[in-house]
Scaffold this motif. Structure first.
Motif, PDB file in Angstrom:
ATOM      1  N   TRP A 279       4.019   3.975  11.896  1.00  0.00           N
ATOM      2  CA  TRP A 279       4.606   3.598  11.258  1.00  0.00           C
ATOM      3  C   TRP A 279       4.554   3.249   9.772  1.00  0.00           C
ATOM      4  N   ALA A 280       5.361   3.203   8.938  1.00  0.00           N
ATOM      5  CA  ALA A 280       5.319   3.707   6.995  1.00  0.00           C
ATOM      6  C   ALA A 280       6.283   3.497   6.468  1.00  0.00           C
ATOM      7  N   ALA A 281       6.109   1.691   6.411  1.00  0.00           N
ATOM      8  CA  ALA A 281       7.196   0.705   6.414  1.00  0.00           C
ATOM      9  C   ALA A 281       7.214   0.799   4.789  1.00  0.00           C
ATOM     10  N   SER A 282       8.579   2.099   4.395  1.00  0.00           N
ATOM     11  CA  SER A 282       8.379   2.200   3.011  1.00  0.00           C
ATOM     12  C   SER A 282      10.530   2.638   3.078  1.00  0.00           C
ATOM     13  N   ASN A 330       0.698   2.199  16.707  1.00  0.00           N
ATOM     14  CA  ASN A 330      -0.697   2.483  16.635  1.00  0.00           C
ATOM     15  C   ASN A 330      -1.228   1.942  15.111  1.00  0.00           C
ATOM     16  N   ALA A 331      -0.063   2.332  14.088  1.00  0.00           N
ATOM     17  CA  ALA A 331      -0.879   2.813  12.662  1.00  0.00           C
ATOM     18  C   ALA A 331       0.320   2.070  12.173  1.00  0.00           C
ATOM     19  N   LEU A 332       0.027   1.284  11.198  1.00  0.00           N
ATOM     20  CA  LEU A 332       1.413   0.702   9.980  1.00  0.00           C
ATOM     21  C   LEU A 332       1.309   0.775   8.936  1.00  0.00           C
ATOM     22  N   PHE A 333       1.315   2.217   7.942  1.00  0.00           N
ATOM     23  CA  PHE A 333       1.015   1.471   6.650  1.00  0.00           C
ATOM     24  C   PHE A 333       2.273   1.329   5.704  1.00  0.00           C
ATOM     25  N   THR A 334       1.909   0.126   4.733  1.00  0.00           N
ATOM     26  CA  THR A 334       3.363  -0.398   4.026  1.00  0.00           C
ATOM     27  C   THR A 334       2.412  -1.273   2.776  1.00  0.00           C
ATOM     28  N   ALA A 335       3.089  -1.616   1.814  1.00  0.00           N
ATOM     29  CA  ALA A 335       2.747  -2.008   0.161  1.00  0.00           C
ATOM     30  C   ALA A 335       2.213  -3.697   0.437  1.00  0.00           C
ATOM     31  N   PRO A 336       1.016  -3.876  -0.176  1.00  0.00           N
ATOM     32  CA  PRO A 336       0.485  -5.565   0.420  1.00  0.00           C
ATOM     33  C   PRO A 336       1.333  -6.568  -0.264  1.00  0.00           C
ATOM     34  N   THR A 337       2.814  -6.066  -1.251  1.00  0.00           N
ATOM     35  CA  THR A 337       3.359  -7.269  -1.128  1.00  0.00           C
ATOM     36  C   THR A 337       4.618  -7.585  -0.157  1.00  0.00           C
ATOM     37  N   ALA A 338       4.775  -6.291   0.982  1.00  0.00           N
ATOM     38  CA  ALA A 338       5.018  -7.134   2.086  1.00  0.00           C
ATOM     39  C   ALA A 338       4.172  -8.012   3.152  1.00  0.00           C
ATOM     40  N   PHE A 364      -2.737  -0.043   6.751  1.00  0.00           N
ATOM     41  CA  PHE A 364      -2.987   0.898   6.135  1.00  0.00           C
ATOM     42  C   PHE A 364      -2.498   0.198   5.403  1.00  0.00           C
ATOM     43  N   LEU A 365      -3.188  -0.464   3.478  1.00  0.00           N
ATOM     44  CA  LEU A 365      -2.292  -0.752   2.491  1.00  0.00           C
ATOM     45  C   LEU A 365      -2.332   0.430   1.193  1.00  0.00           C
ATOM     46  N   ALA A 366      -1.440   0.019   0.677  1.00  0.00           N
ATOM     47  CA  ALA A 366      -0.933   0.984  -0.255  1.00  0.00           C
ATOM     48  C   ALA A 366      -0.012   0.873  -1.358  1.00  0.00           C
TER      49      ALA A 366
END
Ligand code: COA
Ligand code: AMP
Length: 628
Positions: A279-282, A330-338, A364-366
């Motif tokens: 999951w990329a929460a973008s 299993n893996a989440l990718f989002t921005a630190p602001t979230a 994962f954060l970026a």
């Protein structure tokens, strides 16, 4: 003994052709390449020359043929519409093939551009993959941009078709897209032949006769079409990103290099494989959405989550944990602001403890600098590794990361760990000499860049060279400043240009200045990115009024705020404009934005020796104090 990461890294730099040719064996080719890396026309490097490929085939058909047809490919979870829709690989393929047929029936062919101006609905991903299927070049425009920004992109990309939805939904606010689209087409010099509009139940768009077509009717009537083999070097998409002016840069990505690099990244950087839930929460409008909502998870055979909601407010700060537990992410990718937003509303993690997060392995954060506090808080709450990684729209996948598939390295909060295989990252001083460990410098990447990075800027080879390759010949300039420590760990500290990062969104202060300067009462202006606890940075505008203007701050500031919202979009989060008497400048007339930023952030600053009149800095301090 060197680690797996070190072996891969050294191999990728000493023999990039062999390294990437091996990775290219993992994808489907109609015809193999004859040259892994064509370096005959630097800096215009090309990967897998001679190869024929299709990105959509690799994302969908291949998995159905290999027995993954009944696995979920895409889960659309939308708390803002209170709905969920799921698509197996077979179902998604059927939808995409049919919509590709609809596009082809409208005369869209290989190489034609198609603009996609859509909210986070599955049709946005279907549209992207349908373009890829027939070799058309998509250009997705983020829904939070205003009509003017869309118009600029229409004029640059010159699309044959525009695909849009009737509206987006921001928590509980319906944002009608169609009036913005109509206005953009009005403003643009290039008029698309047709628009295909997805009517969402929340808002009915008014259709323009002979130009606008109904998405659902068109898709229902269309015949599915097969994939069109394209050259590995053909563009897959153009994605516009903020440059230093109002004119965005059209980053061009190829098919072959992108496919090889992204597929490799899933196992080796993110540690996920076919069958995993990723999951990329973008948003599909950003590069993260292109690479890690749509393409990479499908290339590797994951289930990808497409989430139309926010980390908080839809309905509460447990939203992310609900999604993780509901779909076994299993893996989440989002921005630190979230995470800053979640932490602010749920500092003790009470919402988190309501959910079973057993399947969850890595965060994962970026997208912006990850402050150590946020990283440590997330790690403590989630009890899984939290990986900060660094990349840009231009590269399309990470430059610096802890590649967990190659053996996780110790995490140092504040650092994105080490350069990813393929990227020869150097920290240079202004003369191009590498600086010592722990010294801040300009971060550059020795050319050629690995596969998957930008080929050029759309219709602007000169701009590509000027923006990225002129400062240090032979090196790609990231426009980020930072340092490497004694262990080779990279820390990315700030931009060296006028780009700011607002809630993980990349914006140009130069573009905002262009808007402010258009106000009839403004003589000159400056926009800086001031530190913000939630969004990382927020734009802050200073304007000097023309002599004789009787109206003051109270009247003019709201107009300026409205202008930026109307011309750039709500995503700019431009909420503060200050009318000041003068702007601080050097004797040669350069505005001292860096010093103004320090003042706004409450940091100590030195009065520059070259300043025209030091008293102006005191005036700026006083104006900011009045504001707070
Ligand atoms: N269409 C229309 N408007 C949009 C939009 C879209 N697709 N996306 C954002 N906006 C609007 C918002 O509604 C908001 O409007 P407002 O000024 O009227 O409130 C404005 O643009 C700013 O949006 P945003 O910066 O997203 O702020 P927010 O207050 O709505 O949410 C966060 C703050 C931190 C919750 C949110 O930014 C977030 O979830 N960020 C996660 C990170 C992320 O997605 N990063 C992308 C790169 S990985
Ligand atoms: P974008 O092109 O929108 O992805 O924004 C890219 C920019 O975001 C980079 O040039 C950095 O300035 C910033 N950025 C992205 N990821 C990180 C990170 N992990 N640490 C620090 N800055 C980052």
């Amino acid at each position: 003994m060197s680690t797996t990461y070190e072996q891969a890294y050294v191999h990728s730099l000493t023999n990039p052709e062999e390294f990437w040719a091996q990775k290219a064996e993992e994808v489907h080719w109609y015809k193999r390449w004859h040259t892994v890396l064509d370096d005959s026309l630097p800096p215009f490097y090309r990967w897998f020359v001679g190869g024929k490929i299709n990105s959509c085939y690799n994302a969908l058909d291949l998995h159905v043929e290999n027995g993954r047809g009944e696995q979920l490919a895409l889960v659309y979870d939308s708390p803002v519409t209170n709905s969920v829709r799921t698509f197996t690989y077979r179902e998604l393929l059927e939808r995409v093939a049919r919509f590709a047929g609809a596009l082809a029936a409208q005369g869209v062919q290989r190489g034609d551009r198609v603009i996609i101006y859509m909210p986070m609905v599955p049709e946005a991903a279907i549209a992207m993959l349908a373009c890829a299927r027939i070799g058309a070049i998509h250009s997705v425009v983020f829904g939070g941009f205003a009509a003017n920004e869309l118009a600029t992109r229409i004029d640059d990309a010159r699309p044959k078709l525009i695909l849009a939805a009737s509206c987006g939904i921001e928590v509980d606010r319906i944002v009608p897209y169609k009036p913005l689209l109509d206005q953009a087409i009005e403003l643009a010099e290039t008029k698309p032949e047709r628009c295909i509009i997805l009517q969402r139940p929340q808002a009915q768009a008014e259709m323009v006769a002979r130009r606008d077509l109904d998405w659902t009717e068109l898709a229902a009537a269309a015949q599915p079409v097969d994939c069109v083999p394209v050259a590995a070097t053909d563009p897959l998409y153009i994605l516009y990103t903020s440059g230093t002016t109002g004119m965005p840069k059209g980053v061009v990505r190829d098919n072959g290099g992108h496919l090889v690099a992204l597929k490799w990244s899933m196992k080796n950087i993110y540690g996920v494989d076919g069958g995993d839930v990723y999951w990329a929460a973008s948003d599909v409008g950003w590069v993260v959405g292109h690479s890690y909502i749509v393409y990479a998870p499908l290339f590797i055979g994951c289930t990808s989550i497409l989430y139309e909601g926010k980390p908080v407010g839809t309905p509460d700060p447990g939203a992310f944990w609900r999604v993780i537990s509901q779909y076994g992410v299993n893996a989440l990718f989002t921005a630190p602001t979230a995470f800053r937003a979640i932490k602010r509303e749920d500092p003790n993690g009470d919402f988190l403890r309501k959910y079973d997060l057993d399947t969850f392995r890595t965060l994962f954060l970026a997208g912006e600098r990850c402050d150590p506090d946020t990283l440590l808080w997330a790690r403590e709450q989630l009890q899984v590794p939290v990986i900060d990684h660094w990349w840009q729209t231009e590269t399309g996948w990470p430059i610096g990361a802890n590649c967990i598939g190659l053996g996780m390295l110790p995490v140092k909060p504040g650092s994105c760990t080490k350069p990813v295989p393929g990227y020869d990252v150097r920290v240079l001083d202004d003369d191009g000499t590498e600086v010592e460990a722990n010294q801040i410098g300009n971060i550059a990447v020795k050319m050629p860049l690995p596969p998957g990075c930008l080929l050029t800027l759309w219709n602007n080879d000169d701009g590509f060279q000027e923006a990225y390759l002129s400062q240090y010949p032979g090196y790609y300039l990231t426009a980020d400043a930072g340092f490497k420590d004694e262990d080779g760990y990279l820390s990315i500290m700030s931009r060296t240009d006028d780009i700011i990062n607002v809630a993980g969104h990349r914006l140009s202060t130069g573009a905002m200045e262009e808007v402010l300067a258009d106000h009839p009462d403004v003589a000159e202006c400056a926009v800086i990115g001031a530190a913000d606890d939630l969004k990382g940075q927020l734009p802050l505008g200073f304007v000097v009024l023309k002599a004789g203007v009787a109206r003051g701050h109270e009247a003019i500031a709201p107009e300026l705020i409205q202008m930026v919202r109307a011309k750039i979009g709500p995503v700019a989060s431009f909420k503060t404009a200050l009318v000041v008497e003068r702007l601080p400048k050097t004797r040669s007339g350069k505005i001292l934005r860096g010093t103004m930023k320090k003042i706004a952030d409450g940091e100590e600053y030195r009065t520059p020796a070259t300043i025209d009149d030091p008293e102006i800095l005191r005036e700026i301090e006083a104006s900011l104090a009045d504001l707070s």
